[in-house]
Design an enzyme around this catalytic site. Structure first.
Site, mmCIF file in Angstrom:
data_model
loop_
_atom_site.group_PDB
_atom_site.id
_atom_site.type_symbol
_atom_site.label_atom_id
_atom_site.label_comp_id
_atom_site.label_asym_id
_atom_site.label_seq_id
_atom_site.Cartn_x
_atom_site.Cartn_y
_atom_site.Cartn_z
ATOM 1 N N ASP A 1 9.481 -23.655 19.376
ATOM 2 C CA ASP A 1 10.934 -23.147 19.266
ATOM 3 C C ASP A 1 11.078 -21.994 19.184
ATOM 4 O OD1 ASP A 1 13.562 -23.426 18.726
ATOM 5 O OD2 ASP A 1 13.589 -23.918 16.673
ATOM 6 N N ASN B 1 18.629 -32.243 24.187
ATOM 7 C CA ASN B 1 18.467 -30.751 24.897
ATOM 8 C C ASN B 1 19.443 -30.911 26.147
ATOM 9 O OD1 ASN B 1 15.214 -29.902 24.054
ATOM 10 N ND2 ASN B 1 16.895 -29.277 23.331
HETATM 11 C C1 FPP Z 1 13.221 -24.489 22.158
HETATM 12 O O1 FPP Z 1 13.269 -23.019 22.090
HETATM 13 C C2 FPP Z 1 12.346 -24.608 23.514
HETATM 14 C C3 FPP Z 1 12.716 -25.445 24.455
HETATM 15 C C4 FPP Z 1 13.938 -26.395 24.145
HETATM 16 C C5 FPP Z 1 12.125 -25.638 25.713
HETATM 17 C C6 FPP Z 1 10.497 -25.516 25.505
HETATM 18 C C7 FPP Z 1 9.955 -25.206 26.905
HETATM 19 C C8 FPP Z 1 9.124 -24.490 26.953
HETATM 20 C C9 FPP Z 1 8.140 -23.709 25.870
HETATM 21 C C10 FPP Z 1 8.970 -24.101 28.283
HETATM 22 C C11 FPP Z 1 7.611 -24.674 29.222
HETATM 23 C C12 FPP Z 1 6.956 -25.765 28.733
HETATM 24 C C13 FPP Z 1 6.308 -26.426 29.584
HETATM 25 C C14 FPP Z 1 5.450 -27.756 29.281
HETATM 26 C C15 FPP Z 1 5.986 -25.974 31.238
HETATM 27 P P1 FPP Z 1 15.117 -22.815 22.125
HETATM 28 O O2 FPP Z 1 15.468 -22.594 23.296
HETATM 29 O O3 FPP Z 1 15.770 -23.824 21.220
HETATM 30 O O4 FPP Z 1 15.008 -21.396 21.291
HETATM 31 P P2 FPP Z 1 16.220 -21.059 20.344
HETATM 32 O O5 FPP Z 1 16.127 -21.781 19.112
HETATM 33 O O6 FPP Z 1 15.757 -19.290 19.818
HETATM 34 O O7 FPP Z 1 17.419 -21.027 21.008
#
Ligand code: FPP
Length: 241
Positions: free
Chosen positions: A18, A66
């Site tokens: 996250d 998501n």
């Molecule tokens: C959460 O951060 C992250 C995600 C929903 C996506 C996770 C994806 C990756 C780490 C990219 C790559 C993964 C692979 C397997 C290639 P957020 O967007 O919710 O962050 P925030 O809470 O700060 O908004």
């Protein structure tokens, strides 16, 4: 004597990655910039696993919730997953990583599903690290899909309803081939499970770290694993002796 982490560390670590969005926003960049930086960390953490005796790593890449993000962010993430598989496949194969995907593939685009299937097949004989990537995954959705399959087997006479218990039900989960996670790490300071591995993490240890995922280095990973070794896990029992 120094603790041997390969014996006392967690065999299965699950991570809720996250904080990509905030990491990007702090730099005045679009959220996808953070997801790309997050993908680079995935590589680093996968590579660190064998040094610490972590045989199974399960990461939460995209949840069933998501889809509520903007169409541009969802499309960008799907493209990132496709590119990641295309770019990393050979290295994963060479490095002994067996890749599996969990989650419902029905809503994913055909090109991505094809790449996922191919990578699973291509790395099926690897055994150094088992990397499981959760895409369109939700713990409740997984239990519901498992129950549907189980009910089908009952209706077909393949399973006696008296045999439905906490050993038979998990055989229908997406994770049926994995041990339960010993440790679940969530980055970015949020202390929630967010529908991740609900059944499987019943006895997992949790570690919530403030670091945003794109800043989560292999050194911090090592520190968290070191902390796990000092925990007293009793699985509901009392300590022997
Ligand atoms: C959460 O951060 C992250 C995600 C929903 C996506 C996770 C994806 C990756 C780490 C990219 C790559 C993964 C692979 C397997 C290639 P957020 O967007 O919710 O962050 P925030 O809470 O700060 O908004």
């Amino acid at each position: 004597m120094a603790r041997d982490l390969t014996e006392q560390g967690p065999a299965h670590v699950a991570i809720i990655m996250d904080g990509n969005g905030r990491w990007a926003q702090m730099r005045g960049r679009p959220r996808l910039f953070g997801h790309h930086a997050g993908a680079r960390r995935v590589r680093e953490i996968v590579e660190a696993c064998p040094d610490h005796g972590v045989k199974y790593l399960t990461i939460f890449a995209f949840s069933t919730e998501n889809w509520k993000r903007t169409q541009a962010e969802v499309a960008g993430l799907m493209k990132l997953f496709r590119r990641y598989i295309e770019r990393e496949a050979q290295d994963l194969l060479r490095n002994g990583v067996r890749v599996r995907f969990i989650g419902d593939r029905v809503r994913l685009d055909d090109r991505l599903v094809q790449l996922m299937d191919d990578l699973e097949l291509m790395t099926a004989d690897n055994d150094r690290v088992h990397l499981t990537v959760a895409i369109n995954y939700g713990g409740r959705d997984e239990v519901a899909r498992a129950t549907r399959r189980l009910a089908h087997d009952v209706a077909q006479g393949k399973l006696d309803p008296r045999e439905v218990n906490d050993e038979t039900l998990p055989r229908y989960l997406d994770t049926c081939m994995l041990p339960d996670p010993d440790l679940v790490i969530r980055t970015s300071g949020e202390a929630r499970i967010s529908n991740f591995l609900l059944w499987q993490s019943a006895y997992s240890e949790y570690e919530f770290v403030d670091t945003l995922w794109p800043d989560f280095t292999r050194d911090e990973f090592a520190r968290v694993l070191g902390g796990f070794a000092t925990r007293d896990r009793r699985f509901g029992a009392v300590r022997a002796g």
